[in-house]
Design a protein around this motif. Structure first.
Motif, PDB file in Angstrom:
ATOM      1  N   ALA A 116     -48.423 -20.287   2.952  1.00  7.50           N
ATOM      2  CA  ALA A 116     -48.020 -20.457   1.552  1.00  7.50           C
ATOM      3  C   ALA A 116     -47.460 -21.846   1.247  1.00  7.50           C
ATOM      4  N   PHE A 117     -46.741 -22.417   2.219  1.00  9.98           N
ATOM      5  CA  PHE A 117     -45.990 -23.657   1.965  1.00  9.98           C
ATOM      6  C   PHE A 117     -46.741 -24.894   2.405  1.00  9.98           C
ATOM      7  N   CYS A 118     -47.982 -24.739   2.861  1.00  4.10           N
ATOM      8  CA  CYS A 118     -48.672 -25.859   3.501  1.00  4.10           C
ATOM      9  C   CYS A 118     -49.756 -26.412   2.589  1.00  4.10           C
ATOM     10  N   MET A 155     -50.476 -31.595  14.846  1.00  8.52           N
ATOM     11  CA  MET A 155     -49.727 -30.929  13.781  1.00  8.52           C
ATOM     12  C   MET A 155     -50.123 -31.467  12.420  1.00  8.52           C
ATOM     13  N   GLY A 156     -51.269 -32.119  12.352  1.00 10.29           N
ATOM     14  CA  GLY A 156     -51.747 -32.586  11.057  1.00 10.29           C
ATOM     15  C   GLY A 156     -52.504 -31.475  10.367  1.00 10.29           C
ATOM     16  N   MET A 157     -53.562 -31.841   9.682  1.00 12.01           N
ATOM     17  CA  MET A 157     -54.340 -30.837   8.970  1.00 12.01           C
ATOM     18  C   MET A 157     -55.129 -29.985   9.949  1.00 12.01           C
ATOM     19  N   GLY A 158     -55.222 -28.682   9.633  1.00  6.81           N
ATOM     20  CA  GLY A 158     -56.093 -27.807  10.398  1.00  6.81           C
ATOM     21  C   GLY A 158     -55.371 -26.929  11.395  1.00  6.81           C
ATOM     22  N   GLU A 159     -56.058 -25.904  11.844  1.00  9.99           N
ATOM     23  CA  GLU A 159     -55.535 -24.999  12.868  1.00  9.99           C
ATOM     24  C   GLU A 159     -56.332 -25.276  14.155  1.00  9.99           C
ATOM     25  N   PRO A 160     -55.679 -25.905  15.133  1.00  9.87           N
ATOM     26  CA  PRO A 160     -56.422 -26.331  16.332  1.00  9.87           C
ATOM     27  C   PRO A 160     -57.172 -25.190  17.023  1.00  9.87           C
ATOM     28  N   LEU A 189     -49.861 -29.075  21.292  1.00  8.72           N
ATOM     29  CA  LEU A 189     -50.705 -28.316  20.376  1.00  8.72           C
ATOM     30  C   LEU A 189     -49.809 -27.403  19.568  1.00  8.72           C
ATOM     31  N   SER A 190     -50.103 -27.263  18.283  1.00  9.69           N
ATOM     32  CA  SER A 190     -49.320 -26.345  17.462  1.00  9.69           C
ATOM     33  C   SER A 190     -50.263 -25.357  16.784  1.00  9.69           C
ATOM     34  N   THR A 191     -49.963 -24.072  16.942  1.00  7.96           N
ATOM     35  CA  THR A 191     -50.802 -23.038  16.322  1.00  7.96           C
ATOM     36  C   THR A 191     -49.984 -22.186  15.371  1.00  7.96           C
ATOM     37  N   CYS A 192     -50.640 -21.679  14.340  1.00  2.00           N
ATOM     38  CA  CYS A 192     -49.967 -20.773  13.407  1.00  2.00           C
ATOM     39  C   CYS A 192     -49.888 -19.363  14.001  1.00  2.00           C
ATOM     40  N   VAL A 212     -45.597 -22.813  18.581  1.00  3.20           N
ATOM     41  CA  VAL A 212     -46.108 -21.723  17.751  1.00  3.20           C
ATOM     42  C   VAL A 212     -45.305 -21.714  16.450  1.00  3.20           C
ATOM     43  N   SER A 213     -46.003 -21.757  15.331  1.00  5.91           N
ATOM     44  CA  SER A 213     -45.338 -21.741  14.031  1.00  5.91           C
ATOM     45  C   SER A 213     -44.939 -20.313  13.710  1.00  5.91           C
ATOM     46  N   LEU A 214     -43.640 -20.055  13.786  1.00  2.00           N
ATOM     47  CA  LEU A 214     -43.137 -18.685  13.617  1.00  2.00           C
ATOM     48  C   LEU A 214     -42.681 -18.465  12.170  1.00  2.00           C
ATOM     49  N   HIS A 215     -41.733 -19.260  11.745  1.00  5.46           N
ATOM     50  CA  HIS A 215     -41.302 -19.332  10.341  1.00  5.46           C
ATOM     51  C   HIS A 215     -40.663 -18.070   9.770  1.00  5.46           C
ATOM     52  N   ALA A 216     -40.583 -17.004  10.537  1.00  8.23           N
ATOM     53  CA  ALA A 216     -39.992 -15.774  10.005  1.00  8.23           C
ATOM     54  C   ALA A 216     -39.484 -14.921  11.158  1.00  8.23           C
ATOM     55  N   TYR A 256     -39.861 -23.285  13.070  1.00  7.66           N
ATOM     56  CA  TYR A 256     -39.312 -22.409  12.046  1.00  7.66           C
ATOM     57  C   TYR A 256     -38.971 -23.262  10.834  1.00  7.66           C
ATOM     58  N   THR A 257     -39.836 -23.219   9.837  1.00  5.70           N
ATOM     59  CA  THR A 257     -39.605 -23.957   8.589  1.00  5.70           C
ATOM     60  C   THR A 257     -38.626 -23.169   7.723  1.00  5.70           C
ATOM     61  N   LEU A 258     -37.520 -23.796   7.378  1.00  5.00           N
ATOM     62  CA  LEU A 258     -36.469 -23.117   6.596  1.00  5.00           C
ATOM     63  C   LEU A 258     -36.753 -23.233   5.109  1.00  5.00           C
ATOM     64  N   LEU A 288     -37.884 -27.170   4.826  1.00  5.35           N
ATOM     65  CA  LEU A 288     -39.129 -27.217   4.047  1.00  5.35           C
ATOM     66  C   LEU A 288     -39.301 -28.585   3.383  1.00  5.35           C
ATOM     67  N   SER A 289     -40.483 -29.115   3.518  1.00 10.22           N
ATOM     68  CA  SER A 289     -40.839 -30.323   2.791  1.00 10.22           C
ATOM     69  C   SER A 289     -41.502 -29.853   1.496  1.00 10.22           C
ATOM     70  N   PRO A 290     -40.921 -30.146   0.347  1.00 10.30           N
ATOM     71  CA  PRO A 290     -41.427 -29.528  -0.885  1.00 10.30           C
ATOM     72  C   PRO A 290     -42.895 -29.880  -1.146  1.00 10.30           C
TER      73      PRO A 290
HETATM   74  N1  SAH Z   1     -51.979 -25.182  12.069  1.00  7.89           N
HETATM   75  C1  SAH Z   1     -50.983 -25.575  13.008  1.00  7.89           C
HETATM   76  C2  SAH Z   1     -50.621 -27.047  12.987  1.00  7.89           C
HETATM   77  C3  SAH Z   1     -50.487 -27.743  11.657  1.00  7.89           C
HETATM   78  S1  SAH Z   1     -49.007 -27.618  10.733  1.00  7.89           S
HETATM   79  C4  SAH Z   1     -49.749 -24.733  12.838  1.00  7.89           C
HETATM   80  O1  SAH Z   1     -49.670 -23.979  11.895  1.00  7.89           O
HETATM   81  O2  SAH Z   1     -48.869 -24.802  13.669  1.00  7.89           O
HETATM   82  C5  SAH Z   1     -47.701 -28.310  11.654  1.00  7.89           C
HETATM   83  C6  SAH Z   1     -46.371 -27.676  11.303  1.00  7.89           C
HETATM   84  O3  SAH Z   1     -45.887 -28.082   9.999  1.00  7.89           O
HETATM   85  C7  SAH Z   1     -46.462 -26.157  11.281  1.00  7.89           C
HETATM   86  O4  SAH Z   1     -45.335 -25.621  11.925  1.00  7.89           O
HETATM   87  C8  SAH Z   1     -46.452 -25.889   9.797  1.00  7.89           C
HETATM   88  O5  SAH Z   1     -46.072 -24.577   9.507  1.00  7.89           O
HETATM   89  C9  SAH Z   1     -45.472 -26.935   9.281  1.00  7.89           C
HETATM   90  N2  SAH Z   1     -45.527 -27.186   7.838  1.00  7.89           N
HETATM   91  C10 SAH Z   1     -46.606 -27.132   7.028  1.00  7.89           C
HETATM   92  N3  SAH Z   1     -46.263 -27.380   5.757  1.00  7.89           N
HETATM   93  C11 SAH Z   1     -44.927 -27.591   5.755  1.00  7.89           C
HETATM   94  C12 SAH Z   1     -43.974 -27.899   4.731  1.00  7.89           C
HETATM   95  N4  SAH Z   1     -44.338 -28.024   3.454  1.00  7.89           N
HETATM   96  N5  SAH Z   1     -42.688 -28.040   5.101  1.00  7.89           N
HETATM   97  C13 SAH Z   1     -42.325 -27.924   6.388  1.00  7.89           C
HETATM   98  N6  SAH Z   1     -43.152 -27.637   7.387  1.00  7.89           N
HETATM   99  C14 SAH Z   1     -44.454 -27.465   7.075  1.00  7.89           C
END
Ligand code: SAH
Length: 351
Positions: A116-118, A155-160, A189-192, A212-216, A256-258, A288-290
């Motif tokens: 949602a936030f990406c 950690m750029g664009m895309g899901e590795p 490597l970073s995965t969702c 691993v992007s957990l976020h919750a 964990y993005t807050l 969170l980066s807006p």
């Molecule tokens: N697809 C991979 C790697 C790309 S995103 C993944 O999901 O891990 C790299 C990281 O930045 C992830 O943890 C992602 O959730 C986070 N991210 C994406 N958008 C963001 C935002 N607006 N603010 C903070 N973190 C964000």
């Protein structure tokens, strides 16, 4: 067709053999590519003109083109928009810190995961990058900066893990001694949370770091933020992570993005602590980066610190990432989104 940057030393050895070239040519080629960072085969003057022309056919050398770069801010972060041969564009970021440089690279044009936030997922996934294009991101910036980065983060664009083979091949090229020689433990490597990818990586016998992007702290919140959770919920994701650690001895970092009010309250910290207690785990908090497309807000600094403090007090190894380069649109996918939405095809001048 074989793209030059997608080849490992053993591939060059095989290619030279097939082409009837002596084995030392492979070494010359690798030196040209990665020590001298040539931009075209015509620059590899240790080879005959005829051989250089043959290489153009055998293994074309294509560098992504720099479309634009953000001005380097006081922290030295520079974000690049690169264009591939077919006109598709990806972002990559050069991040200096304490005398070392981390480059954040993309694995796909856009992303299909729709967190949602990406910003990367807003336009969906256009296509995956090839291994050569991924290595090309590093080569393009290294040529511009006159040095290789010390660390690579995917950690750029895309899901590795939705582009597994190309990403792994690219990371092996970046890691190899006759190539850029970036240490495996300096490659992350970073995965969702694509569970089959985690399971596959566990079997590779490589020393790359995994985030691993957990976020919750629970499925209800994770479902809202990350559609991938409906496919692989926490009850599948976390055991796969545990198995990864058991198989490789490598500890996973949970990102964990807050987001204000949504996952940053003390009750969420307590729930996260319960979830990770007894697990070998590190946590990296990211305020969170807006992004325009998501109505969530960045928590206050005090709330971020309180969350960090709760985890640390519970004995969980936790760090908090400074949000760097925000003025440079450095959150995932923002630069591409901005230029894509510009008139016709966005360029530096237009945006
Ligand atoms: N697809 C991979 C790697 C790309 S995103 C993944 O999901 O891990 C790299 C990281 O930045 C992830 O943890 C992602 O959730 C986070 N991210 C994406 N958008 C963001 C935002 N607006 N603010 C903070 N973190 C964000």
């Amino acid at each position: 067709m074989t793209e030059a940057y997608g080849l490992l030393p053993e591939d060059w050895a095989a290619l030279c053999k097939e082409a009837g070239l002596p084995a030392f040519r492979a070494k010359q080629i690798l030196q040209g590519l990665y020590r001298d960072r040539i931009g075209a085969w015509s620059e590899l003057t240790t080879l005959s003109a005829e051989l250089r022309a043959r290489l153009d056919d055998l293994a074309p050398l294509t560098l992504p083109r720099e479309v634009t770069r953000t001005p380097s801010g006081p922290d030295g972060v520079v974000k690049y928009l690169l264009e591939m041969a077919d006109g598709e564009r990806v972002e990559t970021v050069w991040i200096p810190a304490d005398g070392r440089v981390t480059q954040c690279i993309s694995s796909q044009v856009g992303c299909a995961m729709h967190c949602a936030f990406c910003a990367s997922g807003q336009l969906g996934c256009v296509r995956s990058l090839t291994a050569a294009e991924i290595v090309g991101e590093v080569m393009a910036l290294s040529r511009a900066q006159g040095r290789y980065p010390n660390n690579i983060v995917v950690m750029g664009m895309g899901e590795p893990f939705m582009n597994y083979d190309a990403v792994l091949r690219a990371l092996r090229v970046l890691n190899c001694q006759q190539g850029p020689n970036i240490g495996a433990r300096h490659i992350t490597l970073s995965t969702c949370g694509v569970v089959p990818g985690i399971e596959r990586l566990a079997q590779e016998g490589v020393q790359f770091e995994l985030s691993v992007s957990l976020h919750a702290p629970n499925d209800a919140i994770r479902d809202r933020l990350m559609p991938v959770n409906r496919r692989w919920p926490l009850a599948e994701l976390l055991p796969a992570c545990d198995a990864y650690t058991a198989a490789t001895g490598r500890i996973i970092t949970y990102e964990y993005t807050l987001v204000r009010g949504l996952n940053d309250r003390p009750v969420h910290a307590a729930e996260l602590i319960r979830l990770l207690r007894g697990r070998k785990a590190r946590v990296n908090l990211i305020p969170l980066s807006p992004v325009a497309e998501f109505d969530g807000q960045t928590p206050s600094h005090a709330d971020c610190l309180a969350f960090l403090d709760a985890l640390l007090k519970a004995g969980i190894h936790t760090t908090m990432r400074r949000s760097r380069g925000r003025q440079a649109d450095a959150a995932c996918g923002q630069l591409r989104l901005r230029t894509q939405k510009g008139p016709t095809h966005g360029t530096a001048e237009e945006s």
